[in-house]
Design a protein around this motif. Structure first.
Motif, PDB file in Angstrom:
ATOM      1  N   GLY A  42      37.906  38.874  38.875  1.00 26.31           N
ATOM      2  CA  GLY A  42      39.153  38.357  38.697  1.00 26.31           C
ATOM      3  C   GLY A  42      39.818  38.413  40.214  1.00 26.31           C
ATOM      4  O   GLY A  42      41.022  37.773  40.328  1.00 26.31           O
ATOM      5  N   GLN A  43      39.469  39.369  41.062  1.00 25.76           N
ATOM      6  CA  GLN A  43      40.397  39.510  42.408  1.00 25.76           C
ATOM      7  C   GLN A  43      39.513  38.864  43.370  1.00 25.76           C
ATOM      8  O   GLN A  43      39.710  39.225  44.680  1.00 25.76           O
ATOM      9  CB  GLN A  43      40.318  41.059  42.500  1.00 25.76           C
ATOM     10  N   GLY A  44      38.672  37.949  43.011  1.00 30.28           N
ATOM     11  CA  GLY A  44      37.975  37.325  44.187  1.00 30.28           C
ATOM     12  C   GLY A  44      36.761  37.649  44.344  1.00 30.28           C
ATOM     13  O   GLY A  44      35.874  37.111  45.414  1.00 30.28           O
ATOM     14  N   LYS A  45      35.964  38.558  43.616  1.00 28.69           N
ATOM     15  CA  LYS A  45      34.920  39.161  43.655  1.00 28.69           C
ATOM     16  C   LYS A  45      33.743  38.181  43.599  1.00 28.69           C
ATOM     17  O   LYS A  45      32.820  37.919  44.568  1.00 28.69           O
ATOM     18  CB  LYS A  45      34.593  40.250  42.609  1.00 28.69           C
ATOM     19  N   GLU A  46      33.749  37.285  42.325  1.00 29.33           N
ATOM     20  CA  GLU A  46      32.691  36.194  42.334  1.00 29.33           C
ATOM     21  C   GLU A  46      32.708  35.070  43.538  1.00 29.33           C
ATOM     22  O   GLU A  46      31.680  34.708  44.006  1.00 29.33           O
ATOM     23  CB  GLU A  46      32.830  35.431  40.957  1.00 29.33           C
ATOM     24  N   LYS A  47      33.956  34.878  44.054  1.00 25.51           N
ATOM     25  CA  LYS A  47      34.218  33.931  45.002  1.00 25.51           C
ATOM     26  C   LYS A  47      33.558  34.178  46.475  1.00 25.51           C
ATOM     27  O   LYS A  47      32.917  33.570  47.082  1.00 25.51           O
ATOM     28  CB  LYS A  47      35.530  33.497  45.167  1.00 25.51           C
ATOM     29  N   LEU A  48      33.865  35.532  46.636  1.00 26.74           N
ATOM     30  CA  LEU A  48      33.488  36.010  48.001  1.00 26.74           C
ATOM     31  C   LEU A  48      31.716  36.424  47.746  1.00 26.74           C
ATOM     32  O   LEU A  48      31.051  35.960  48.655  1.00 26.74           O
ATOM     33  CB  LEU A  48      34.046  37.388  48.008  1.00 26.74           C
ATOM     34  N   GLU A  49      31.182  36.714  46.664  1.00 26.79           N
ATOM     35  CA  GLU A  49      29.908  36.847  46.476  1.00 26.79           C
ATOM     36  C   GLU A  49      29.270  35.538  46.650  1.00 26.79           C
ATOM     37  O   GLU A  49      28.439  35.315  47.488  1.00 26.79           O
ATOM     38  CB  GLU A  49      29.430  37.308  45.308  1.00 26.79           C
ATOM     39  N   GLY A  50      29.770  34.527  46.185  1.00 26.08           N
ATOM     40  CA  GLY A  50      29.241  33.159  46.301  1.00 26.08           C
ATOM     41  C   GLY A  50      29.140  32.623  47.894  1.00 26.08           C
ATOM     42  O   GLY A  50      28.410  31.956  48.348  1.00 26.08           O
ATOM     43  N   HIS A  51      30.397  33.088  48.420  1.00 23.63           N
ATOM     44  CA  HIS A  51      30.616  32.434  49.913  1.00 23.63           C
ATOM     45  C   HIS A  51      29.404  33.301  50.577  1.00 23.63           C
ATOM     46  O   HIS A  51      28.986  32.571  51.703  1.00 23.63           O
ATOM     47  CB  HIS A  51      32.009  32.654  50.246  1.00 23.63           C
ATOM     48  N   LEU A  52      29.352  34.553  50.469  1.00 23.25           N
ATOM     49  CA  LEU A  52      28.383  35.353  51.198  1.00 23.25           C
ATOM     50  C   LEU A  52      26.883  34.630  51.048  1.00 23.25           C
ATOM     51  O   LEU A  52      26.169  34.737  51.954  1.00 23.25           O
ATOM     52  CB  LEU A  52      28.185  36.747  50.740  1.00 23.25           C
ATOM     53  N   LYS A  53      26.625  34.144  49.826  1.00 30.50           N
ATOM     54  CA  LYS A  53      25.250  33.488  49.626  1.00 30.50           C
ATOM     55  C   LYS A  53      25.163  32.094  50.158  1.00 30.50           C
ATOM     56  O   LYS A  53      23.923  31.753  50.283  1.00 30.50           O
ATOM     57  CB  LYS A  53      25.169  33.584  48.131  1.00 30.50           C
ATOM     58  N   ALA A  54      26.247  31.485  50.420  1.00 30.18           N
ATOM     59  CA  ALA A  54      26.405  30.226  50.783  1.00 30.18           C
ATOM     60  C   ALA A  54      25.873  30.068  52.192  1.00 30.18           C
ATOM     61  O   ALA A  54      25.610  30.965  53.006  1.00 30.18           O
ATOM     62  CB  ALA A  54      27.722  29.443  50.644  1.00 30.18           C
ATOM     63  N   ASP A  55      25.720  28.766  52.959  1.00 25.95           N
ATOM     64  CA  ASP A  55      25.260  28.521  53.991  1.00 25.95           C
ATOM     65  C   ASP A  55      25.964  29.061  55.254  1.00 25.95           C
ATOM     66  O   ASP A  55      25.585  29.406  56.234  1.00 25.95           O
ATOM     67  CB  ASP A  55      25.004  26.942  54.476  1.00 25.95           C
TER      68      ASP A  55
END
Length: 194
Positions: free
Chosen positions: A88-101
């Motif tokens: 809820g603090q952006g954890k999932e968003k940042l993890e997704g971005h690190l895995k992105a191109d």
């Protein structure tokens, strides 16, 4: 008598030729316990930092007696997590971005690899290591220190992500980022059990 001496010499020559391709100092491979070992990453930005873990997929260290002589490791990049943010603090968003191109592109580059190319003792339990680090299919040389104590080893690496085509947020590629800039170097702290 001459026949026996010639036979013995011939046997020695054949035995020597048969073992010529074998290096007696290849040493002992010690498999790293992946579930008991950790790889911690830390990235820095203008306004702070983030850190987390990456799972070690496989690894081994090579020894000649108690002297470290080599090593090879594979990291599961799709396992990258962020540890300093809660859900809820952006954890999932940042993890997704690190895995992105923009970053590690884990869909196309599921693993990264480190292979030791040179190991020099600098003390009783300390070594200076040069290795080939492959991220996103790009291999570059890195240097770092590693310490070995019994069945444990610790190393810290500083990696310049731009060497691996990871330019997102780098001030070296745009000057309009201001306080959103992400520093090019990130740290890896590796604690191994074997």
């Amino acid at each position: 008598m001459k026949k026996n001496i010639l036979s013995a010499v011939f046997a020695i020559v054949i035995a020597t030729a048969a073992t010529a391709g074998v290096n007696p100092i290849d040493g002992e491979k010690k498999t790293v316990k992946t579930t008991e070992s950790t790889v911690t990453w830390k990235g820095y930005k203008f306004a702070g930092s983030h850190e987390g873990k990456i799972a070690l997929q496989s690894g081994e260290l090579l020894f000649d007696g108690d002297k470290l002589t080599g090593g090879e490791f594979v990291v599961d990049m799709a396992s990258i997590t962020v540890g300093d943010l809660a859900a809820g603090q952006g954890k999932e968003k940042l993890e997704g971005h690190l895995k992105a191109d923009d970053f590690f592109g884990t869909e196309n580059y599921a693993t990264s690899k480190l292979v030791f190319t040179s190991v020099k003792a600098t003390g009783k339990n300390s070594y200076d290591v040069t290795g080939d680090l492959t991220i996103k299919g790009i291999t570059k040389a890195v240097s770092f220190d590693i310490s070995v104590y019994g069945s444990k080893a610790t190393a810290t690496l500083k990696v310049d992500r731009t060497n691996y085509d990871i330019h997102y947020g780098s001030t070296n590629f745009t000057d309009t980022l201001k306080d959103k800039a992400i520093y090019d170097e990130f740290d890896l702290v590796v604690d191994l059990q074997f």
